[in-house]
Design a protein around this motif. Sequence first.
Motif, short mmCIF file in Angstrom:
data_model
loop_
_atom_site.label_atom_id
_atom_site.label_comp_id
_atom_site.label_asym_id
_atom_site.label_seq_id
_atom_site.Cartn_x
_atom_site.Cartn_y
_atom_site.Cartn_z
N LEU A 172 0.83 -1.19 0.00
CA LEU A 172 0.00 0.00 0.00
C LEU A 172 0.87 1.25 0.00
O LEU A 172 1.77 1.39 0.84
CB LEU A 172 -0.92 0.02 1.22
N ASP A 173 0.61 2.13 -0.96
CA ASP A 173 1.24 3.45 -0.97
C ASP A 173 0.49 4.29 0.06
O ASP A 173 -0.56 4.88 -0.23
CB ASP A 173 1.12 4.05 -2.38
N ALA A 174 1.03 4.36 1.28
CA ALA A 174 0.30 4.97 2.39
C ALA A 174 0.06 6.45 2.17
O ALA A 174 -1.01 6.97 2.53
CB ALA A 174 1.07 4.75 3.70
N ALA A 175 1.01 7.15 1.58
CA ALA A 175 0.84 8.59 1.35
C ALA A 175 -0.32 8.84 0.39
O ALA A 175 -1.18 9.69 0.63
CB ALA A 175 2.13 9.19 0.81
N SER A 176 -0.35 8.10 -0.71
CA SER A 176 -1.44 8.26 -1.67
C SER A 176 -2.77 7.84 -1.06
O SER A 176 -3.81 8.43 -1.36
CB SER A 176 -1.16 7.45 -2.94
N TYR A 177 -2.72 6.82 -0.21
CA TYR A 177 -3.96 6.38 0.43
C TYR A 177 -4.52 7.46 1.35
O TYR A 177 -5.74 7.67 1.41
CB TYR A 177 -3.76 5.09 1.22
N ALA A 178 -3.65 8.16 2.09
CA ALA A 178 -4.11 9.24 2.96
C ALA A 178 -4.85 10.29 2.14
O ALA A 178 -5.91 10.79 2.54
CB ALA A 178 -2.94 9.86 3.70
N PHE A 210 0.58 22.96 1.45
CA PHE A 210 0.20 21.62 0.98
C PHE A 210 -1.23 21.51 0.44
O PHE A 210 -1.66 20.43 0.04
CB PHE A 210 0.41 20.57 2.08
N ILE A 211 -1.97 22.63 0.41
CA ILE A 211 -3.30 22.61 -0.21
C ILE A 211 -3.35 23.67 -1.30
O ILE A 211 -3.27 23.36 -2.47
CB ILE A 211 -4.41 22.84 0.84
N GLY A 212 -3.49 24.93 -0.93
CA GLY A 212 -3.50 26.00 -1.92
C GLY A 212 -4.85 26.13 -2.63
O GLY A 212 -5.76 25.32 -2.43
N PRO A 213 -4.98 27.15 -3.48
CA PRO A 213 -6.22 27.35 -4.23
C PRO A 213 -6.48 26.18 -5.19
O PRO A 213 -5.55 25.55 -5.68
CB PRO A 213 -5.98 28.65 -5.00
N LYS A 214 -7.74 25.93 -5.45
CA LYS A 214 -8.11 24.88 -6.41
C LYS A 214 -7.83 25.36 -7.84
O LYS A 214 -7.90 26.54 -8.13
CB LYS A 214 -9.59 24.52 -6.27
N ARG A 251 -5.47 17.58 2.45
CA ARG A 251 -5.54 17.99 1.04
C ARG A 251 -6.73 17.33 0.36
O ARG A 251 -7.47 17.96 -0.40
CB ARG A 251 -4.25 17.64 0.32
N GLY A 252 -6.93 16.03 0.63
CA GLY A 252 -8.07 15.34 0.06
C GLY A 252 -9.39 15.89 0.55
O GLY A 252 -10.33 16.09 -0.23
N PRO A 272 -0.92 13.66 7.75
CA PRO A 272 -2.11 14.52 7.94
C PRO A 272 -2.25 15.57 6.85
O PRO A 272 -3.37 15.96 6.49
CB PRO A 272 -1.88 15.16 9.31
N GLU A 273 -1.12 16.04 6.29
CA GLU A 273 -1.21 17.05 5.23
C GLU A 273 -1.94 16.50 4.00
O GLU A 273 -2.79 17.20 3.41
CB GLU A 273 0.20 17.50 4.81
#
Length: 249
Positions: free
Chosen positions: A58-64, A244-248, A168-169, A163-164
Motif C-alpha cells: 500500500l502506498d500509504a501517502a497516496s492512500y491518505a 500543501f493545499i492551496g487554491p483549487k 488535502r483530500g 495529515p497534510e
Amino acid sequence: MYDEQMRAFARDAMARGESLNSISKRLGMSRATLRDWRDRRGRPRYPNDCPRCADGKLDAASYAHLLGLYLGDGCLSKHRREVYALRIACDDAYPRLIDEAADAVLAVHPSRPVHRVQAVGYTSVVAYWKHWPCMFPQHGPGPKHHRRIELEGWQQEIVAEYPELFLRGLFNSDGCRVANWTTRTVAGHLKRYEYPRYMFSNESTDIMHLCQWSLDLLNIPWRMPRPNARSVARREAVTQLDTFIGPKS
C-alpha cells in the motif's frame, strides 16, 4: 473475475502459441479478456494485491490523500461478481484536482485502469476492484452523514503519518480557499480589509471531527462559524495550509 491460477493457464497457453480463439473455447473466457492479458504482458502484476486481506503493498501517502477524497466526494457501488466501483466526483472547473484524484486512485490500486466518466458539470474518477470495501470499511448504505464514520486503527496510523495529504483530500473535495473581508474604523474612517481563509464544510459530524483532529495534529488553529463548517483564518495558519493545499485549479 478470474483467479490467478486461471490467468496463469491462459498466459502459458498464449506463450506456447495457442490461438486466442482456442484458449477462449477451452477455458470458457472471452477473447477480449485474453487479449487484454496478452497486451498487458510485461507490466507489473499483482496476483493477490489487497493490502488488507492479502499480501499487497500500500502506498500509504497516496492512500491518505485518497481517503480524504473518498470521505468528501467518494462512494462505492457494488457490481456483478462482488466487484465494487470506487467513484470520486470532481468538479470540471478544477482539472488539476481531477488529475490528482486519478493519480491517487492509480497509486493505491495500480493493477487496473482508472476511468474518467463525464457527467453534467463534473467528472467521475472510477476504478473497479473487489477489495475497495477492504480499503474503505466506512462504506455503507445511504449518505455518509446518516451513518457512523470512524477510522480503523490502521487508517488512523496512516492519517497521523500523513495529515497534510489527508487534509488535502478533504479540502479538495469539500473545502475551499476564499477571500474574506471585514471593516475597521481607522482615524475616524471606515476601511475595508481583505484576507484569505480556508473553509471546510460537511454534513457529517464524524467527518468534521476527523478534519479537526488532522488540523490539531499540525497545530493549526481553527474555529467553527456554524455546526457544519470549519474555518482556518489566522495568517500563519493560512500560510501553513498554502504549503500543501492551496487554491483549487
